[in-house]
Design a protein around this motif. Structure first.
Motif, PDB file in Angstrom:
ATOM      1  N   ASN A  95      -0.648  11.837  -3.253  1.00 57.41           N
ATOM      2  CA  ASN A  95      -1.446  13.041  -3.003  1.00 57.41           C
ATOM      3  C   ASN A  95      -2.609  12.766  -2.056  1.00 57.41           C
ATOM      4  O   ASN A  95      -3.730  13.216  -2.260  1.00 57.41           O
ATOM      5  N   GLY A  96      -2.331  11.970  -1.017  1.00 54.81           N
ATOM      6  CA  GLY A  96      -3.310  11.691   0.019  1.00 54.81           C
ATOM      7  C   GLY A  96      -4.297  10.581  -0.288  1.00 54.81           C
ATOM      8  O   GLY A  96      -5.103  10.217   0.562  1.00 54.81           O
ATOM      9  N   GLN A  97      -4.235  10.019  -1.492  1.00 60.52           N
ATOM     10  CA  GLN A  97      -5.155   8.942  -1.873  1.00 60.52           C
ATOM     11  C   GLN A  97      -4.425   7.600  -1.766  1.00 60.52           C
ATOM     12  O   GLN A  97      -3.279   7.470  -2.180  1.00 60.52           O
ATOM     13  N   SER A  98      -5.099   6.599  -1.223  1.00 64.27           N
ATOM     14  CA  SER A  98      -4.501   5.273  -1.031  1.00 64.27           C
ATOM     15  C   SER A  98      -4.555   4.445  -2.306  1.00 64.27           C
ATOM     16  O   SER A  98      -5.566   4.436  -3.006  1.00 64.27           O
ATOM     17  N   PHE A  99      -3.450   3.742  -2.567  1.00 64.93           N
ATOM     18  CA  PHE A  99      -3.342   2.861  -3.723  1.00 64.93           C
ATOM     19  C   PHE A  99      -2.638   1.575  -3.321  1.00 64.93           C
ATOM     20  O   PHE A  99      -1.980   1.506  -2.289  1.00 64.93           O
ATOM     21  N   THR A 107       0.479   5.900  -0.678  1.00 66.13           N
ATOM     22  CA  THR A 107      -0.421   7.008  -0.965  1.00 66.13           C
ATOM     23  C   THR A 107       0.211   7.920  -2.007  1.00 66.13           C
ATOM     24  O   THR A 107       1.430   8.065  -2.081  1.00 66.13           O
ATOM     25  N   SER A 136       0.849  -1.188   0.000  1.00 68.42           N
ATOM     26  CA  SER A 136       0.000   0.000   0.000  1.00 68.42           C
ATOM     27  C   SER A 136       0.885   1.238   0.000  1.00 68.42           C
ATOM     28  O   SER A 136       1.953   1.247   0.614  1.00 68.42           O
ATOM     29  N   ASN A 154      -2.647   2.171 -11.632  1.00 65.97           N
ATOM     30  CA  ASN A 154      -3.801   2.693 -10.899  1.00 65.97           C
ATOM     31  C   ASN A 154      -4.492   3.834 -11.634  1.00 65.97           C
ATOM     32  O   ASN A 154      -5.336   4.521 -11.060  1.00 65.97           O
ATOM     33  N   GLU A 207       4.013  12.369  -3.263  1.00 63.91           N
ATOM     34  CA  GLU A 207       3.261  13.590  -3.558  1.00 63.91           C
ATOM     35  C   GLU A 207       3.795  14.208  -4.833  1.00 63.91           C
ATOM     36  O   GLU A 207       4.992  14.161  -5.108  1.00 63.91           O
TER      37      GLU A 207
END
Length: 112
Positions: free
Chosen positions: A25-29, A23, A21, A44, A95
């Motif tokens: 830019n603050g989004q989880s992938f 992130t 896992s 993604n 980021e």
């Protein structure tokens, strides 16, 4: 929705990969451990990795071999990391770079 190629006609199938896992830019992938950050983002559906410092135009992966520096991102607080050359690790915080405030001042002209 993953855009990852799982079975390549020349390279074969993707087997025995560890999912990690991270992130962006603050989004989880999710990605595959040790693949490049760029590959994980592409899988993604992320195409814009940063924005040009002066004019704000989107930048993505260009050469994908470490020559052009278009894929620079910030990783775990460190700036200027090339996403195409950096292996993905669990828990990475990635980021994008953003446009700098304008106008960008030319300090050399002011002190000439």
């Amino acid at each position: 929705m993953s855009e990852r190629i799982l079975n390549h006609p020349v390279l074969g199938s993707l087997e025995n990969t560890e999912e990690v896992s991270f992130t962006f830019n603050g989004q989880s992938f999710k990605g595959q451990k040790h693949e490049s950050i760029a590959a994980a983002l592409l899988a993604n559906g992320v195409r814009t990795l940063r924005y040009h410092e002066e004019n704000g135009t989107p930048r993505g992966i260009y050469c994908n071999i470490g020559h052009c520096f278009e894929c620079r991102v910030n990783v775990n607080g460190k700036q200027g990391i090339r996403a195409c050359l950096t292996p993905l690790q669990d828990g990475m915080v990635v980021e994008s770079g953003n446009q700098l405030p304008t106008p960008v001042r030319d300090w050399s002209a002011e002190h000439a």
